[in-house]
Design a protein around this motif. Structure first.
Motif, PDB file in Angstrom:
ATOM      1  N   GLN A  39      -3.796  -1.123  -5.145  1.00  0.00           N
ATOM      2  CA  GLN A  39      -3.321  -0.388  -3.986  1.00  0.00           C
ATOM      3  C   GLN A  39      -2.626  -1.361  -3.051  1.00  0.00           C
ATOM      4  O   GLN A  39      -3.267  -2.224  -2.457  1.00  0.00           O
ATOM      5  N   ALA A  40      -1.315  -1.228  -2.947  1.00  0.00           N
ATOM      6  CA  ALA A  40      -0.518  -2.060  -2.061  1.00  0.00           C
ATOM      7  C   ALA A  40      -0.572  -1.503  -0.643  1.00  0.00           C
ATOM      8  O   ALA A  40      -0.895  -0.329  -0.438  1.00  0.00           O
ATOM      9  N   PRO A  41      -0.254  -2.322   0.351  1.00  0.00           N
ATOM     10  CA  PRO A  41      -0.283  -1.850   1.737  1.00  0.00           C
ATOM     11  C   PRO A  41       0.586  -0.618   1.938  1.00  0.00           C
ATOM     12  O   PRO A  41       1.757  -0.593   1.550  1.00  0.00           O
ATOM     13  N   GLY A  42       0.018   0.420   2.516  1.00  0.00           N
ATOM     14  CA  GLY A  42       0.749   1.641   2.802  1.00  0.00           C
ATOM     15  C   GLY A  42       1.007   2.532   1.610  1.00  0.00           C
ATOM     16  O   GLY A  42       1.738   3.520   1.733  1.00  0.00           O
ATOM     17  N   ALA A  92      -1.632  -6.665  -3.593  1.00  0.00           N
ATOM     18  CA  ALA A  92      -2.408  -5.439  -3.485  1.00  0.00           C
ATOM     19  C   ALA A  92      -3.890  -5.774  -3.570  1.00  0.00           C
ATOM     20  O   ALA A  92      -4.272  -6.897  -3.907  1.00  0.00           O
ATOM     21  N   VAL A  93      -4.706  -4.784  -3.270  1.00  0.00           N
ATOM     22  CA  VAL A  93      -6.117  -4.861  -3.589  1.00  0.00           C
ATOM     23  C   VAL A  93      -6.285  -4.319  -4.999  1.00  0.00           C
ATOM     24  O   VAL A  93      -5.849  -3.205  -5.301  1.00  0.00           O
ATOM     25  N   TYR A  94      -6.897  -5.092  -5.867  1.00  0.00           N
ATOM     26  CA  TYR A  94      -7.076  -4.710  -7.256  1.00  0.00           C
ATOM     27  C   TYR A  94      -8.498  -4.204  -7.472  1.00  0.00           C
ATOM     28  O   TYR A  94      -9.463  -4.853  -7.080  1.00  0.00           O
ATOM     29  N   TYR A  95      -8.600  -3.041  -8.115  1.00  0.00           N
ATOM     30  CA  TYR A  95      -9.875  -2.393  -8.363  1.00  0.00           C
ATOM     31  C   TYR A  95     -10.125  -2.252  -9.855  1.00  0.00           C
ATOM     32  O   TYR A  95      -9.209  -1.945 -10.620  1.00  0.00           O
TER      33      TYR A  95
END
Length: 118
Positions: A39-42, A92-95
């Motif tokens: 999930q990248a910013p915005g 991004a935040v990686y999940y």
């Protein structure tokens, strides 16, 4: 339920590499595949890569093909994401997610931040 813990995130320069790890515990017998999402910013959370536990079938998003490699170690209940030739747009935040045969991901890790500078 499956418990997932990601690690390996950090900050790198464009062109650099990182390796993410996802350790699974709990009801892992119910898991058909493990996937990486980001999930990248915005922006919303999008698919990156996935691998099935038994057959080792692998899937990649077009944006990361040729640069990222997903792998698994069944004995360690761990999935890895090797990220090479990183670009700023990979920030991004990686999940890590656990999915069933119906392609539903209902267990997620806390996420790990990946930042790529230009």
């Amino acid at each position: 339920q499956v418990q997932l813990v990601e690690s390996g995130g950090g900050m790198v320069q464009a062109g650099g590499s990182l390796r993410l790890s996802c350790a699974a515990s709990g009801r892992t017998f119910s898991t058909y595949a493990m996937g990486w999402f980001r999930q990248a910013p915005g922006k919303g959370r999008v698919f990156v890569a996935a691998i099935t536990w038994s057959g080792g079938n692998i899937y990649y998003a077009d944006a990361v093909k040729g640069r990222f490699t997903i792998s698994r170690d069944n004995a360690k209940n761990t999935v890895y994401l090797q990220m090479n030739s990183l670009k700023p747009e990979d920030t991004a935040v990686y999940y890590c997610g656990a999915g069933n045969k119906q392609n539903m991901y209902d267990s997620w890790g806390q996420g790990t931040q990946v930042t790529v500078s230009s």
